[in-house]
Design an enzyme around this catalytic site. Structure first.
Site, PDB file in Angstrom:
ATOM      1  N   LYS A 196       0.879  -1.172   0.123  1.00 58.92           N
ATOM      2  CA  LYS A 196      -0.101  -0.071   0.078  1.00 58.92           C
ATOM      3  C   LYS A 196       0.938   1.205   0.109  1.00 58.92           C
ATOM      4  O   LYS A 196       0.655   2.135  -0.684  1.00 58.92           O
ATOM      5  CB  LYS A 196      -0.795  -0.125   1.204  1.00 58.92           C
ATOM      6  CG  LYS A 196      -1.834   1.227   1.521  1.00 58.92           C
ATOM      7  CD  LYS A 196      -2.830   0.865   2.582  1.00 58.92           C
ATOM      8  CE  LYS A 196      -3.716   2.214   2.861  1.00 58.92           C
ATOM      9  NZ  LYS A 196      -4.372   1.892   4.000  1.00 58.92           N
ATOM     10  N   GLU A 202      10.841  -4.368   4.493  1.00 60.51           N
ATOM     11  CA  GLU A 202      10.907  -5.857   4.114  1.00 60.51           C
ATOM     12  C   GLU A 202      10.526  -5.926   2.450  1.00 60.51           C
ATOM     13  O   GLU A 202      11.006  -6.560   1.750  1.00 60.51           O
ATOM     14  CB  GLU A 202      10.128  -6.621   4.783  1.00 60.51           C
ATOM     15  CG  GLU A 202      10.245  -6.882   6.334  1.00 60.51           C
ATOM     16  CD  GLU A 202       9.619  -5.945   6.997  1.00 60.51           C
ATOM     17  OE1 GLU A 202       9.097  -4.551   6.504  1.00 60.51           O
ATOM     18  OE2 GLU A 202       9.453  -5.730   8.358  1.00 60.51           O
ATOM     19  N   GLY A 256      -4.712  -2.593   5.359  1.00 63.87           N
ATOM     20  CA  GLY A 256      -3.890  -3.647   4.669  1.00 63.87           C
ATOM     21  C   GLY A 256      -4.428  -4.855   5.005  1.00 63.87           C
ATOM     22  O   GLY A 256      -4.617  -5.924   4.249  1.00 63.87           O
ATOM     23  N   ARG A 257      -5.115  -5.173   6.299  1.00 61.18           N
ATOM     24  CA  ARG A 257      -5.522  -6.460   6.793  1.00 61.18           C
ATOM     25  C   ARG A 257      -6.961  -6.766   6.474  1.00 61.18           C
ATOM     26  O   ARG A 257      -7.527  -7.753   6.577  1.00 61.18           O
ATOM     27  CB  ARG A 257      -5.370  -6.280   8.379  1.00 61.18           C
ATOM     28  CG  ARG A 257      -6.242  -5.576   9.064  1.00 61.18           C
ATOM     29  CD  ARG A 257      -5.561  -5.528  10.445  1.00 61.18           C
ATOM     30  NE  ARG A 257      -6.190  -4.093  11.157  1.00 61.18           N
ATOM     31  CZ  ARG A 257      -5.785  -2.904  11.166  1.00 61.18           C
ATOM     32  NH1 ARG A 257      -4.565  -2.799  10.751  1.00 61.18           N
ATOM     33  NH2 ARG A 257      -6.258  -1.955  11.797  1.00 61.18           N
ATOM     34  N   GLU A 342      -3.994  -6.804  15.194  1.00 65.18           N
ATOM     35  CA  GLU A 342      -3.687  -5.605  14.760  1.00 65.18           C
ATOM     36  C   GLU A 342      -4.976  -4.505  14.787  1.00 65.18           C
ATOM     37  O   GLU A 342      -4.673  -3.402  15.129  1.00 65.18           O
ATOM     38  CB  GLU A 342      -2.994  -5.721  13.287  1.00 65.18           C
ATOM     39  CG  GLU A 342      -2.447  -4.389  12.815  1.00 65.18           C
ATOM     40  CD  GLU A 342      -1.780  -4.449  11.445  1.00 65.18           C
ATOM     41  OE1 GLU A 342      -0.209  -4.535  11.829  1.00 65.18           O
ATOM     42  OE2 GLU A 342      -2.320  -4.462  10.517  1.00 65.18           O
ATOM     43  N   HIS A 373      -2.288 -32.971  19.020  1.00 57.08           N
ATOM     44  CA  HIS A 373      -0.757 -33.923  19.394  1.00 57.08           C
ATOM     45  C   HIS A 373       0.110 -33.151  19.982  1.00 57.08           C
ATOM     46  O   HIS A 373       1.370 -33.341  20.082  1.00 57.08           O
ATOM     47  CB  HIS A 373      -0.497 -34.895  18.418  1.00 57.08           C
ATOM     48  CG  HIS A 373      -1.354 -35.718  17.849  1.00 57.08           C
ATOM     49  ND1 HIS A 373      -1.768 -36.755  18.746  1.00 57.08           N
ATOM     50  CD2 HIS A 373      -2.289 -35.654  16.867  1.00 57.08           C
ATOM     51  CE1 HIS A 373      -2.741 -37.667  17.813  1.00 57.08           C
ATOM     52  NE2 HIS A 373      -3.344 -36.798  16.842  1.00 57.08           N
ATOM     53  N   LYS A 501       9.266   0.203  13.532  1.00 55.21           N
ATOM     54  CA  LYS A 501       9.805   0.310  12.257  1.00 55.21           C
ATOM     55  C   LYS A 501      10.721   1.425  12.434  1.00 55.21           C
ATOM     56  O   LYS A 501      11.691   1.629  11.601  1.00 55.21           O
ATOM     57  CB  LYS A 501       8.622   0.679  11.386  1.00 55.21           C
ATOM     58  CG  LYS A 501       7.696  -0.134  10.974  1.00 55.21           C
ATOM     59  CD  LYS A 501       6.809   0.360   9.847  1.00 55.21           C
ATOM     60  CE  LYS A 501       5.487  -0.565   9.777  1.00 55.21           C
ATOM     61  NZ  LYS A 501       4.355  -0.239   8.853  1.00 55.21           N
TER      62      LYS A 501
HETATM   63  O1  F6P Z   1       3.346  -2.740   9.770  1.00 51.37           O
HETATM   64  C1  F6P Z   1       2.249  -3.230   9.564  1.00 51.37           C
HETATM   65  C2  F6P Z   1       1.588  -2.706   8.181  1.00 51.37           C
HETATM   66  O2  F6P Z   1       1.536  -1.589   8.286  1.00 51.37           O
HETATM   67  C3  F6P Z   1       0.345  -3.634   8.160  1.00 51.37           C
HETATM   68  O3  F6P Z   1      -0.633  -2.831   8.686  1.00 51.37           O
HETATM   69  C4  F6P Z   1       0.097  -3.830   6.511  1.00 51.37           C
HETATM   70  O4  F6P Z   1      -0.753  -4.805   6.176  1.00 51.37           O
HETATM   71  C5  F6P Z   1       1.572  -4.379   6.417  1.00 51.37           C
HETATM   72  O5  F6P Z   1       2.412  -3.517   7.350  1.00 51.37           O
HETATM   73  C6  F6P Z   1       2.191  -3.919   4.925  1.00 51.37           C
HETATM   74  O6  F6P Z   1       2.121  -2.492   4.506  1.00 51.37           O
HETATM   75  P1  F6P Z   1       2.219  -2.184   3.151  1.00 51.37           P
HETATM   76  O7  F6P Z   1       1.240  -3.033   2.294  1.00 51.37           O
HETATM   77  O8  F6P Z   1       2.199  -0.581   3.048  1.00 51.37           O
HETATM   78  O9  F6P Z   1       3.558  -2.509   2.596  1.00 51.37           O
END
Ligand code: F6P
Length: 533
Positions: A196, A202, A256-257, A342, A373, A501
């Site tokens: 987004k 990452e 995002g979620r 979240e 198990h 972050k």
């Molecule tokens: O760090 C959490 C977060 O902002 C989530 O809410 C989101 O789904 C994820 O990181 C990924 O964010 P982006 O789509 O901006 O890379």
């Protein structure tokens, strides 16, 4: 979206009285099994083994009304600003064709048209303008830009088109991307960056490494034809090298979620047979309609949220485990964990006042029957009581009917064992019948007795189809949001993830030798040590 109301919360807590036993609740109510079972959109929700009497349910429904759940629901679907700390609407339902204003609907329709056109072009000629056909998509994203599509694609394996692999990489650990690229031919790979913000550390690190992998094999220009992006920052994606026609939209009004209904699932849509993704959206839309129009008394997400609130805020349970008796839903728990924790892992209410009790419990779980198990011992005999959601399918692959029957027997058996337990007298009588000595019986019977009386919810899907999967995920979204409204928190922001972050970014500099002053002594010692590596 009302701020908390401590008086209403106290009144609800006062209704609990002495905690009823589950056996007592069934004993006093011959119709309980039927009265606490609810159905909609291919789902059946059985709340009868939760510690809620009919009188409690009446109180809970009154609480829901006092909390303004009905107008809040209308505001959500109308596209009102339901995320006040970020000044945004939350229109994930509109992504599946339910609610939203005309402007949002038009943007969504255009995005769906673009995704469908891309899919038909791809289905007809997977070369996508390159010399060789695309055989693999590497989807790079994290959190909500990863967990939803990864889970949905795994769940819908039976509906996949042949000849196209999808790999995912989410972590900045280079091993993750290395696994995702392992054995792939760059000439036949499409790289899809889903972010987004188009700035998540990452995802962008993986994007840079994967783009270099493409460029090394194809050269810059041809590699550019193998790049696509899903983002709310199209200019950044274009500057990064993605062609305008391969950039798919994401909007500020989708968290995002809550985003797997959007182009974030482009790789899923491409990998499925034609029409399957639309059926998935239709299933979710059906649950939206149910959530909006059904009276609270038989509204699945609302009843499930009230149960969760009761367990958390009134009975004080610190966690809930979701156990999926369906291998194809094995990634649901990860998706649900982000959705719930979240969304509702908040410390203050809508007015900024600290919460007296958590808005939601820890969400965790695993796959049945395997989990039996590993951690089920604690669920049965551990001191703490952990309510479960047990999910299973009513019908499955006919060719392996006996195995599915055994799987479902296990699902029912766990709920029943947690409920019924096994008292000491029964254990002693069984040991005596086996001829064990009085001494052995006295020593071992306490270890073999189960208190029982532990709550669980049984949730079945009539079968795992694109429609029921969509309905299930929308059910959980609405449950999560309703739970937030009951507790008086905002389920749509996530400020808590920002500090870590920022610190990670400055620690990258420190680990590379930049000024490390101002760190706490523990972190400083680690920086000192790792700089030497
Ligand atoms: O760090 C959490 C977060 O902002 C989530 O809410 C989101 O789904 C994820 O990181 C990924 O964010 P982006 O789509 O901006 O890379």
């Amino acid at each position: 979206m009302k701020p908390r109301d401590p008086a209403a919360e106290a009144a609800l807590a006062a209704t609990v009285g002495p905690r009823p036993s589950l056996r007592g609740l069934f004993a006093e109510d011959a119709e309980r099994a039927a009265a606490f079972a609810f159905e909609a959109e291919g789902l059946r929700l059985d709340l009868s083994k939760q510690r809620i009497s009919r009188a409690h349910l009446v109180a809970l429904l009154a609480f829901a009304r006092a909390r303004g759940i009905e107008p809040a629901r209308d505001a959500l679907f109308a596209g009102a600003i339901v995320n006040p700390t970020e000044g945004r609407a939350a229109l994930h339902s509109a992504l599946r064709g339910f609610g939203g204003d005309a402007a949002a609907q038009a943007e969504i329709a255009a995005a769906r048209d673009k995704a469908r056109a891309f899919k038909s072009t791809f289905d007809a000629d997977p070369r996508l303008g390159g010399a060789e056909p695309v055989e693999a998509i590497v989807h790079l994203g994290t959190g909500g830009s990863d967990l939803g599509p990864r889970m949905a694609l795994d769940a819908l394996k039976a509906y996949r088109r042949p000849g196209l692999q999808v790999r995912f990489a989410a972590n900045i650990d280079p091993e993750d991307l290395a696994d995702a690229l392992d054995g792939l031919n760059p000439r036949r790979t499409l790289l899809l960056v889903a972010s987004k913000t188009f700035s998540t550390l990452e995802t962008m690190a993986n994007g840079v490494a994967a783009r270099a992998w493409l460029q090394d094999a194809l050269g810059e220009e041809a590699a550019g034809r193998r790049l696509a992006a899903v983002t709310a920052k199209p200019a950044a994606a274009q500057a990064w090298g993605v062609a305008k026609e391969a950039i798919f939209p994401f909007w500020d009004w989708v968290g995002g979620r809550y985003s797997l209904w959007s182009s974030v699932s482009l790789a899923v849509e491409l990998a499925l047979e034609p029409g399957v993704f639309d059926a998935f959206l239709a299933g979710a839309r059906g649950m939206d309609a149910h959530f909006q129009a059904t009276p609270l008394e038989s509204n699945l997400p609302v009843l499930a949220a009230l149960t969760a609130h009761w367990n958390r805020a009134v009975l004080g349970h610190a966690s809930t485990a979701t156990i999926v008796y369906a291998h194809r839903l094995r990634l649901l728990v990860d998706w649900l964990q982000q959705l719930e924790m979240e969304s509702n892992g908040k410390g203050v209410d809508l007015s900024g006042v600290p919460l007296p009790t958590p808005a939601a419990g820890v969400s965790w779980g695993g796959v049945g029957a395997s989990a039996q198990h590993s951690f089920f011992q604690l669920l049965h005999q551990g001191v703490q009581e952990i309510p479960l959601d047990i999910i299973f399918l009513e019908t499955a692959d006919a060719a392996r009917k006996d195995d599915f029957t055994a799987l479902n027997a296990n699902a029912l058996a766990q709920a029943r064992a947690l409920f019924a337990g096994k008292d000491r007298a029964t254990v002693e009588a069984e040991m005596a019948a086996r001829g064990q000595s009085a001494e052995t019986i006295a020593a071992l019977s306490p270890h073999q007795a189960f208190r029982g009386d532990r709550p669980s919810t049984l949730l079945s899907l009539n079968a795992l189809t694109p429609q029921t999967l969509g309905a299930l995920l929308a059910f959980y979204e609405h449950r999560t949001v309703t739970q937030a409204w009951l507790a008086g928190v905002n389920p749509f922001d996530q400020w808590g993830v920002e500090l870590g972050k920022t610190m990670a970014t400055s620690l990258i500099g420190a680990l590379k030798g930049a000024d490390a002053s101002g760190l706490d002594p523990s972190t400083a010692a680690w920086v000192e040590r790792l700089r030497r590596v």
